[in-house]
Design a protein around this motif. Structure first.
Motif, short mmCIF file in Angstrom:
data_model
loop_
_atom_site.label_atom_id
_atom_site.label_comp_id
_atom_site.label_asym_id
_atom_site.label_seq_id
_atom_site.Cartn_x
_atom_site.Cartn_y
_atom_site.Cartn_z
N ASP A 1 0.84 -1.20 0.00
CA ASP A 1 0.00 0.00 0.00
C ASP A 1 0.87 1.25 0.00
OD1 ASP A 1 -2.25 -1.62 0.05
OD2 ASP A 1 -2.52 -1.44 2.22
N GLU A 2 1.92 1.25 0.79
CA GLU A 2 2.83 2.40 0.86
C GLU A 2 3.57 2.58 -0.47
OE1 GLU A 2 2.37 0.03 3.03
OE2 GLU A 2 2.08 0.95 5.00
N ALA A 3 3.93 1.46 -1.10
CA ALA A 3 4.61 1.53 -2.40
C ALA A 3 3.71 2.17 -3.45
CB ALA A 3 5.04 0.14 -2.85
N ARG A 4 2.43 1.84 -3.40
CA ARG A 4 1.47 2.40 -4.35
C ARG A 4 1.15 3.86 -4.03
NH1 ARG A 4 -2.88 -0.41 -3.00
NH2 ARG A 4 -3.49 1.31 -1.63
N ASP A 5 0.93 4.18 -2.74
CA ASP A 5 0.43 5.49 -2.37
C ASP A 5 1.50 6.52 -2.03
OD1 ASP A 5 -2.07 4.33 -2.63
OD2 ASP A 5 -2.28 3.94 -0.47
N ASP A 6 2.67 6.09 -1.60
CA ASP A 6 3.69 7.01 -1.10
C ASP A 6 5.10 6.46 -1.36
OD1 ASP A 6 4.75 9.21 0.21
OD2 ASP A 6 4.31 8.46 2.23
N PRO A 7 5.43 6.14 -2.61
CA PRO A 7 6.69 5.45 -2.90
C PRO A 7 7.96 6.24 -2.56
CG PRO A 7 5.69 6.20 -4.93
CD PRO A 7 4.70 6.45 -3.83
N SER A 8 7.89 7.55 -2.50
CA SER A 8 9.09 8.32 -2.19
C SER A 8 9.47 8.24 -0.71
CB SER A 8 8.94 9.78 -2.62
OG SER A 8 7.92 10.39 -1.87
N HIS A 9 8.56 7.77 0.14
CA HIS A 9 8.87 7.61 1.57
C HIS A 9 9.15 6.16 1.96
CE1 HIS A 9 6.66 11.61 2.49
NE2 HIS A 9 7.93 11.80 2.20
N LEU A 10 9.17 5.30 0.96
CA LEU A 10 9.49 3.89 1.16
C LEU A 10 10.89 3.64 0.60
CD1 LEU A 10 8.73 0.95 1.88
CD2 LEU A 10 7.69 0.80 -0.40
N VAL A 11 11.77 3.09 1.40
CA VAL A 11 13.12 2.81 0.94
C VAL A 11 13.49 1.35 1.18
CG1 VAL A 11 13.91 5.18 1.34
CG2 VAL A 11 14.32 3.44 3.07
N VAL A 12 14.42 0.90 0.39
CA VAL A 12 15.06 -0.40 0.61
C VAL A 12 16.51 -0.10 0.93
CG1 VAL A 12 15.75 -2.60 -0.42
CG2 VAL A 12 13.51 -1.61 -0.96
N VAL A 13 16.98 -0.62 2.06
CA VAL A 13 18.40 -0.54 2.40
C VAL A 13 19.00 -1.87 2.00
CG1 VAL A 13 20.11 -0.20 4.21
CG2 VAL A 13 17.91 1.00 4.35
N ALA A 14 19.99 -1.82 1.11
CA ALA A 14 20.70 -3.02 0.69
C ALA A 14 21.99 -3.10 1.50
CB ALA A 14 21.01 -2.94 -0.80
N TRP A 15 22.14 -4.20 2.24
CA TRP A 15 23.32 -4.40 3.09
C TRP A 15 24.40 -5.12 2.31
CZ3 TRP A 15 22.62 -1.34 6.89
CH2 TRP A 15 21.37 -1.18 7.48
N ASP A 16 25.64 -4.92 2.72
CA ASP A 16 26.77 -5.60 2.06
C ASP A 16 26.88 -7.06 2.45
OD1 ASP A 16 27.65 -5.17 4.66
OD2 ASP A 16 29.60 -4.37 4.08
N ASP A 17 26.12 -7.50 3.44
CA ASP A 17 26.07 -8.89 3.87
C ASP A 17 24.91 -9.03 4.84
OD1 ASP A 17 26.71 -11.59 4.18
OD2 ASP A 17 28.81 -11.22 4.68
N GLU A 18 24.70 -10.22 5.36
CA GLU A 18 23.61 -10.45 6.32
C GLU A 18 23.77 -9.57 7.55
OE1 GLU A 18 20.88 -12.60 6.45
OE2 GLU A 18 21.22 -13.28 4.40
#
Length: 183
Positions: free
Chosen positions: A94-111
């Motif tokens: 729902d957040e991705a559809r309605d407010d995508p600029s406030h949703l982030v994915v943090v990609a880590w360099d490992d677990e």
């Protein structure tokens, strides 16, 4: 093959005087022998085709970009298949559809550290977090710039280096990766 299409995410470029242009990023990647190199916005996003896997791309780009820029330029990589999986695993549709600029994915360099997901970070604000393997999905309902839950705090919690992209950028990088897949 999707494991040869690699998405590279640079951490902390073009902020605080750490300037590295998209043209420099493309040039360094091409000099390393990568093909079909494309960058997305001037914030350290690259999609390319490599003859080897994502971990080696991260190491090679990190070394070459650090030499080019004159500052440490960490790179987190994912294959196209890994990127598609992180898009599919989205816990906040729902957040991705309605407010995508406030949703982030943090990609880590490992677990991340085993304790990261159970750490109570509610004292920082109303953010909603979902830890999934080497990614963290974070929704910032009051805006990322106003949040007290910053990337350095998340990195300390995770015990890893990470870099964040908003959902619009995540989807744009997925499109660029798909364009490089064999037909």
């Amino acid at each position: 093959m999707s494991e040869n299409v690699v998405i590279g995410l640079l951490r902390a470029v073009n902020v605080g005087g750490r300037k590295l242009t998209s043209a420099q990023l493309r040039g360094v990647a091409e000099d390393l022998g990568y093909t079909e190199v494309a960058t997305y916005v001037n914030s350290g996003n690259v999609v390319l085709v490599a003859p080897h896997g994502a971990p080696r791309v991260a190491d090679e780009l990190h070394a070459a970009l650090t030499a080019e820029a004159g500052f440490d330029a960490p790179v987190v990589t994912r294959t196209a298949a890994q990127w598609d999986a992180l898009v599919d695993a989205l816990p906040f549709p729902d957040e991705a559809r309605d407010d995508p600029s406030h949703l982030v994915v943090v990609a880590w360099d490992d677990e991340p550290a085993a304790t990261a997901a159970s750490t109570d970070l509610s004292r920082y604000g109303r953010e909603r977090l979902a830890w999934r393997g080497t990614e963290l999905y974070a929704y910032y309902p009051d805006g990322i710039g106003r949040s007290k839950l910053t990337l350095p705090i998340l990195e300390k919690t995770a015990g890893r280096t990470g870099t964040a992209r908003n959902w619009n950028t995540v989807l744009a990088l997925a499109r660029l990766a798909r364009e490089r897949l064999p037909r």
